[in-house]
Design a protein around this motif. Structure first.
Motif, PDB file in Angstrom:
ATOM      1  N   LEU A  99      -7.773 -11.523   6.366  1.00 62.38           N
ATOM      2  CA  LEU A  99      -7.047 -12.645   6.962  1.00 62.38           C
ATOM      3  C   LEU A  99      -5.594 -12.272   7.215  1.00 62.38           C
ATOM      4  CD1 LEU A  99      -6.878 -15.569   7.870  1.00 62.38           C
ATOM      5  CD2 LEU A  99      -6.550 -16.239   5.475  1.00 62.38           C
ATOM      6  N   ALA A 100      -4.960 -11.590   6.265  1.00 61.59           N
ATOM      7  CA  ALA A 100      -3.559 -11.183   6.438  1.00 61.59           C
ATOM      8  C   ALA A 100      -3.413 -10.263   7.648  1.00 61.59           C
ATOM      9  CB  ALA A 100      -3.057 -10.501   5.173  1.00 61.59           C
ATOM     10  N   ARG A 101      -4.315  -9.300   7.777  1.00 62.07           N
ATOM     11  CA  ARG A 101      -4.245  -8.357   8.908  1.00 62.07           C
ATOM     12  C   ARG A 101      -4.474  -9.074  10.232  1.00 62.07           C
ATOM     13  NH1 ARG A 101      -7.587  -3.420   5.982  1.00 62.07           N
ATOM     14  NH2 ARG A 101      -5.767  -2.385   5.049  1.00 62.07           N
ATOM     15  N   LYS A 102      -5.419 -10.024  10.244  1.00 61.02           N
ATOM     16  CA  LYS A 102      -5.681 -10.757  11.481  1.00 61.02           C
ATOM     17  C   LYS A 102      -4.462 -11.574  11.884  1.00 61.02           C
ATOM     18  CE  LYS A 102      -8.229 -12.330  14.860  1.00 61.02           C
ATOM     19  NZ  LYS A 102      -8.695 -11.452  15.953  1.00 61.02           N
ATOM     20  N   CYS A 103      -3.813 -12.206  10.916  1.00 66.25           N
ATOM     21  CA  CYS A 103      -2.605 -12.981  11.226  1.00 66.25           C
ATOM     22  C   CYS A 103      -1.536 -12.093  11.851  1.00 66.25           C
ATOM     23  CB  CYS A 103      -2.064 -13.651   9.967  1.00 66.25           C
ATOM     24  SG  CYS A 103      -3.074 -15.023   9.367  1.00 66.25           S
ATOM     25  N   LEU A 104      -1.368 -10.894  11.309  1.00 66.33           N
ATOM     26  CA  LEU A 104      -0.385  -9.962  11.869  1.00 66.33           C
ATOM     27  C   LEU A 104      -0.742  -9.592  13.301  1.00 66.33           C
ATOM     28  CD1 LEU A 104       0.284  -7.527   8.869  1.00 66.33           C
ATOM     29  CD2 LEU A 104       1.831  -9.265   9.771  1.00 66.33           C
ATOM     30  N   ASP A 105      -2.029  -9.299  13.532  1.00 68.87           N
ATOM     31  CA  ASP A 105      -2.471  -8.909  14.877  1.00 68.87           C
ATOM     32  C   ASP A 105      -2.233 -10.028  15.886  1.00 68.87           C
ATOM     33  OD1 ASP A 105      -3.294  -6.459  13.924  1.00 68.87           O
ATOM     34  OD2 ASP A 105      -5.409  -7.020  13.755  1.00 68.87           O
ATOM     35  N   ASP A 131      -3.166   2.563  14.894  1.00 64.28           N
ATOM     36  CA  ASP A 131      -3.323   1.111  14.785  1.00 64.28           C
ATOM     37  C   ASP A 131      -4.753   0.647  15.018  1.00 64.28           C
ATOM     38  OD1 ASP A 131      -0.641   0.828  14.245  1.00 64.28           O
ATOM     39  OD2 ASP A 131      -0.081   0.424  16.323  1.00 64.28           O
ATOM     40  N   HIS A 132      -5.616   1.529  15.552  1.00 68.32           N
ATOM     41  CA  HIS A 132      -6.980   1.126  15.890  1.00 68.32           C
ATOM     42  C   HIS A 132      -7.963   1.345  14.748  1.00 68.32           C
ATOM     43  CE1 HIS A 132      -6.475   1.091  20.571  1.00 68.32           C
ATOM     44  NE2 HIS A 132      -5.615   0.308  19.927  1.00 68.32           N
ATOM     45  N   GLY A 133      -7.535   1.968  13.651  1.00 64.29           N
ATOM     46  CA  GLY A 133      -8.334   1.987  12.435  1.00 64.29           C
ATOM     47  C   GLY A 133      -9.363   3.082  12.288  1.00 64.29           C
ATOM     48  N   PHE A 134      -9.403   4.073  13.195  1.00 60.12           N
ATOM     49  CA  PHE A 134     -10.402   5.139  13.080  1.00 60.12           C
ATOM     50  C   PHE A 134      -9.914   6.328  12.239  1.00 60.12           C
ATOM     51  CE2 PHE A 134     -11.730   3.004  17.028  1.00 60.12           C
ATOM     52  CZ  PHE A 134     -13.068   2.788  16.726  1.00 60.12           C
ATOM     53  N   ILE A 135      -8.616   6.448  12.065  1.00 65.48           N
ATOM     54  CA  ILE A 135      -8.065   7.581  11.321  1.00 65.48           C
ATOM     55  C   ILE A 135      -8.079   7.272   9.836  1.00 65.48           C
ATOM     56  CG2 ILE A 135      -6.022   9.007  10.945  1.00 65.48           C
ATOM     57  CD1 ILE A 135      -5.256   8.549  13.855  1.00 65.48           C
ATOM     58  N   GLU A 136      -8.631   8.187   9.044  1.00 62.64           N
ATOM     59  CA  GLU A 136      -8.689   8.040   7.596  1.00 62.64           C
ATOM     60  C   GLU A 136      -7.535   8.819   6.973  1.00 62.64           C
ATOM     61  OE1 GLU A 136     -12.508   9.396   6.332  1.00 62.64           O
ATOM     62  OE2 GLU A 136     -13.599   7.750   7.303  1.00 62.64           O
ATOM     63  N   ARG A 137      -6.645   8.080   6.297  1.00 61.44           N
ATOM     64  CA  ARG A 137      -5.547   8.718   5.575  1.00 61.44           C
ATOM     65  C   ARG A 137      -6.058   9.197   4.234  1.00 61.44           C
ATOM     66  NH1 ARG A 137      -2.061   9.373   9.768  1.00 61.44           N
ATOM     67  NH2 ARG A 137      -1.449   7.387  10.714  1.00 61.44           N
ATOM     68  N   ASN A 138      -5.747  10.419   3.846  1.00 62.39           N
ATOM     69  CA  ASN A 138      -6.303  11.013   2.639  1.00 62.39           C
ATOM     70  C   ASN A 138      -5.222  11.410   1.642  1.00 62.39           C
ATOM     71  OD1 ASN A 138      -9.261  11.145   3.369  1.00 62.39           O
ATOM     72  ND2 ASN A 138      -8.401  12.272   5.092  1.00 62.39           N
ATOM     73  N   ASP A 139      -4.384  10.419   1.249  1.00 61.34           N
ATOM     74  CA  ASP A 139      -3.367  10.617   0.207  1.00 61.34           C
ATOM     75  C   ASP A 139      -2.523  11.869   0.430  1.00 61.34           C
ATOM     76  OD1 ASP A 139      -4.229   8.336  -1.097  1.00 61.34           O
ATOM     77  OD2 ASP A 139      -5.768   9.446  -2.202  1.00 61.34           O
ATOM     78  N   GLY A 140      -1.956  11.988   1.618  1.00 63.07           N
ATOM     79  CA  GLY A 140      -1.073  13.112   1.905  1.00 63.07           C
ATOM     80  C   GLY A 140      -1.791  14.380   2.335  1.00 63.07           C
TER      81      GLY A 140
END
Length: 583
Positions: free
Chosen positions: A306-312, A163-172
C-alpha cells in the motif's frame, strides 16, 4: 510474439552450443559456470514431479548489458530427466517499432534419440509478483541445440530501469535479473502419444504469488465487535479477529473501541481498512493530501504494498503548482521534521524532484521561504550538485506479511473466535464467522456459534486433512510452504467446493491442477468413497490411459488400492479402461 508465433520461431541449428559431454547426474546438479561460486548462475529450487523441476537463473546485470555488443549469452547447464539444458539470451530489435527486447530461449544441449518433448514456463521475476512476466510452451526439441522461447520477452529499457522492479539488489554484490524456468520432460504414453496436461504449480516460485486471492469483503457490518472512533464522533465498525491479526498496534488487549488521532479523516481510514481486509489499492482518483496521509499510515503499520502504491500514484499529482502548499501542510511538516520516521525519505525525494525541476519559478514564490530546514538543506546540496536525488523506493527493514499469510496465522491461533466447528472424529476448530461467510456461502446457514459435520462415511476424512483444508480456505490457496498436497486434501477441497459453495474459484482450480497421472488411482478411490463425482470422472479418465503402465511398475500398490474400491467403482473403472483400449 504470441504462442503460435513462438512455435514457428525455433532456433534449431541457429545457435552455437557446447556439445554435451559431462557425466550428467539427477536433479539438483547444475553445471557450474563462472559465477556459480558467487551464488549466481543457475540454482535448483524444487522438484515438483518426476522429470519436472523449477530452477532459477540469477543473471548478472552486466551480462545483459553486454548483449549490446555480443550475439548471445548462455547460462550454466542444468539437468532435468537426465537431459542437459541451458538458457540462451539475446538482444532483439522490433523492426516495426525499433524497441529493443531481451530474447529468452530454453536450449536443449543434448536430446534423447528421436528428440525430447518439453512442457515449460519461463518467467522474469519482479519484486511485485503481479508484474512478473511469464510464458508457457509445449515444444519438441528435435536435435542438440534446439531452442524455444520468445524473441520479444521484455523491453530492455523496462528491464534495466531500477524503478520497474526487475533488478535484484544483492547487498552490495553483483546486481542480477532473476529468470525462472519450470520444466517438465514429457514421455510418450503406452500408445506412443504425448499428453501434456498442465504444469504443476511450484510452492517456492518468486513469480507466482499473485495467484493468491484472500480478499475479505469490506465494509461488512455483520459480526463486527469493535469500533474506530474519529474526532468527529463518527464510528467505523470492524472485526477484532481481523484487526488484531493485520494491524495489532491498534488493539491494546480486548478493547471494543479505538479512538483515532484528531488528524485522521474518514476517507483515509476507510481506504486503509479496504487494504486491511481486501488488499485493495488506491485507484488514482484520490487527492495528493489523502494519498500522503494514507502512505504515512500504511508505512507505520508495515503495509509495504500500500505504501509503495501511494508513492506511485501521488508522484504525478505533485507538481510545481501545489508542491509548496503540500509541504506547508501540518501532516507533511511532521513527516519531514521527524528524523526518527522511516517514512520520510521517499516522500522527501518526490518533493525534491519537483522543487529542483521548477526551482527558478518556485524561488520567486514567497512560500518558498517556508520550506523546512531539513528539506531546504537537501535542496541546496542538490542544486549545487553535491548530492544525488536517488531512487524513490520504500524499502522497510522487514517485509510485509500478506493478507493470505495473516489469515493463515488467524486460523492457526483462533484469536477472537466466534464459531466452533466439530469434525467427524471429534476434534474442534476455533473459526471465525466473518471469514467463513466470505469464503463459503453455505456457512451462513450454520446456526448459532457451533457446527458439527455429519457422521457419515462420505465426510470421514482425517482431522489433519480437515485442518489443512480450513487453513487453505482462510489463506486462499491450498499451496503453502511446508504444506503437503495429499490426495485426501485434493478430494476434500473438491467435495467442500460443492458442499459449502466456496467463493474462491482458485481452490478448485489448484486442486484440479494437482490431479496427475501419478496420483489418479488413489484420487479415484477417494472420490468414489467420499462421493465426489467430478473428481471420480477426471481421475477415472486419466487412470484408464495409464493403468497398464501402473500395473507393470507398481503392481502391489495398484492391487492394494483396488481392493478399497466398491463393486460399482471397479465396474466404472474397467468400463472406462475397456473403452480406452477399443479406441
Amino acid at each position: 510474439m504470441g504462442y503460435d508465433s513462438a512455435m514457428r520461431h525455433s532456433m534449431e541449428g541457429g545457435a552455437a552450443f557446447s556439445p554435451y559431454s559431462a557425466n550428467v547426474g539427477g536433479y539438483g546438479s547444475p553445471q557450474r559456470g563462472a559465477y556459480a561460486g558467487d551464488g549466481l548462475g543457475v540454482t535448483w529450487v524444487e522438484d515438483l514431479e518426476p522429470k519436472c523441476s523449477l530452477w532459477k537463473y540469477k543473471c548478472p546485470l552486466s551480462e545483459i548489458r553486454e548483449l549490446d555488443s555480443v550475439n548471445s549469452k548462455y547460462s550454466d547447464e542444468f539437468t532435468v530427466a537426465g537431459v542437459p539444458w541451458r538458457m540462451h539470451l539475446q538482444q532483439r530489435t522490433d523492426q516495426q517499432t525499433g524497441a529493443v527486447y531481451l530474447a529468452i530461449h530454453l536450449q536443449c544441449v543434448h536430446t534423447h534419440q528421436g528428440g525430447t518433448y518439453g512442457h515449460f514456463k519461463i518467467s522474469i521475476v519482479n519484486r511485485d509478483p503481479e508484474k512478473s512476466k511469464g510464458k508457457n510452451f509445449h515444444c519438441h526439441f528435435k536435435k542438440p541445440g534446439s531452442a524455444w522461447g520468445l524473441h520479444h520477452f521484455v523491453k530492455l529499457e523496462q528491464l534495466l530501469n531500477p524503478d520497474h522492479g526487475f533488478i535484484e539488489r544483492n547487498d552490495g554484490a553483483v546486481d542480477t535479473v532473476g529468470i525462472e524456468i519450470l520444466l517438465k520432460v514429457i514421455d510418450p504414453g503406452v500408445d506412443g502419444t504425448y499428453v501434456f496436461g498442465q504444469l504443476p504449480k511450484p510452492t517456492k516460485s518468486a513469480s507466482n504469488k499473485q495467484v493468491i486471492n484472500a480478499k475479505l469483503q469490506w465494509p461488512e457490518e455483520e459480526f463486527t465487535d469493535m469500533s474506530f472512533v474519529l474526532s468527529t464522533g463518527e464510528a467505523i465498525r470492524a472485526h477484532k479477529c481481523i484487526i488484531s491479526t493485520r494491524t495489532p498496534a491498534f488493539l491494546d488487549g480486548d478493547t471494543d473501541t479505538v479512538t483515532l488521532p484528531d488528524r485522521m479523516n474518514r476517507t483515509v481510514f476507510e481506504l486503509f481498512l479496504r487494504y486491511t481486509y481486501a488488499e485493495e489499492l488506491p485507484d488514482g482518483r484520490q487527492d495528493p493530501e489523502t494519498l500522503i496521509d494514507l502512505y504515512q499510515l500504511a508505512a507505520e503499520h508495515g503495509f509495504v504494498g500500500l505504501a509503495r502504491k501511494c508513492l506511485d500514484v501521488v508522484q504525478p499529482l505533485i507538481t510545481g503548482r501545489n508542491v509548496l502548499e503540500l509541504i506547508a501542510s501540518d501532516n507533511v511538516l511532521d513527516i519531514i521534521n521527524d528524523s526518527d520516521k522511516t517514512t520520510d525519505s521517499p516522500l522527501q525525494l518526490i518533493f525534491l524532484r519537483v522543487l529542483t525541476s521548477s526551482y527558478d519559478e518556485l524561488i520567486q514564490d514567497p512560500r518558498f521561504d517556508n520550506i523546512p530546514g531539513k528539506l531546504n538543506r537537501k535542496l541546496s546540496l542538490i542544486m549545487r550538485s553535491k548530492a544525488d536525488l536517488g531512487d524513490i523506493t520504500f524499502n522497510p527493514a522487514t517485509p510485509e506479511r500478506s493478507l493470505s499469510q495473516d489469515m493463515n496465522t488467524l486460523v492457526k491461533n483462533g484469536v477472537f473466535s466466534d464459531m466452533e466447528v466439530t469434525l467427524p472424529q471429534g476434534k474442534t476448530l476455533a473459526l471465525h464467522k466473518v471469514v467463513l461467510m466470505n469464503r463459503a456461502s453455505q456457512t451462513q446457514h450454520w446456526e448459532g456459534n457451533s457446527y458439527r459435520f455429519p457422521d457419515k462415511e462420505e465426510y470421514a476424512f482425517t482431522d489433519e486433512t480437515y485442518t489443512s483444508f480450513f487453513e487453505a480456505m482462510y489463506r486462499g490457496t491450498i499451496e503453502a510452504e511446508g504444506e503437503v498436497i495429499t490426495p485426501e486434501l485434493i478430494t476434500l477441497t473438491l467435495k467442500m467446493d460443492g458442499e459449502l459453495a466456496l467463493t474462491n474459484p482458485d481452490l478448485k482450480k489448484e486442486s484440479e491442477i494437482w490431479i496427475t497421472a501419478n496420483n489418479c488411482l488413489p484420487l479415484y478411490v477417494l472420490a468414489v468413497k467420499h462421493e465426489v463425482q467430478s473428481l471420480a470422472d477426471t481421475a477415472k479418465a486419466m487412470l484408464a490411459k495409464s493403468f497398464l503402465e501402473k500395473v507393470r511398475e507398481e503392481p502391489d500398490q495398484v492391487w492394494r488400492l483396488m481392493e478399497e474400491l466398491s463393486k460399482e467403482g471397479l465396474l466404472e473403472l474397467f468400463k472406462s479402461f475397456s473403452q480406452h483400449l477399443l479406441h
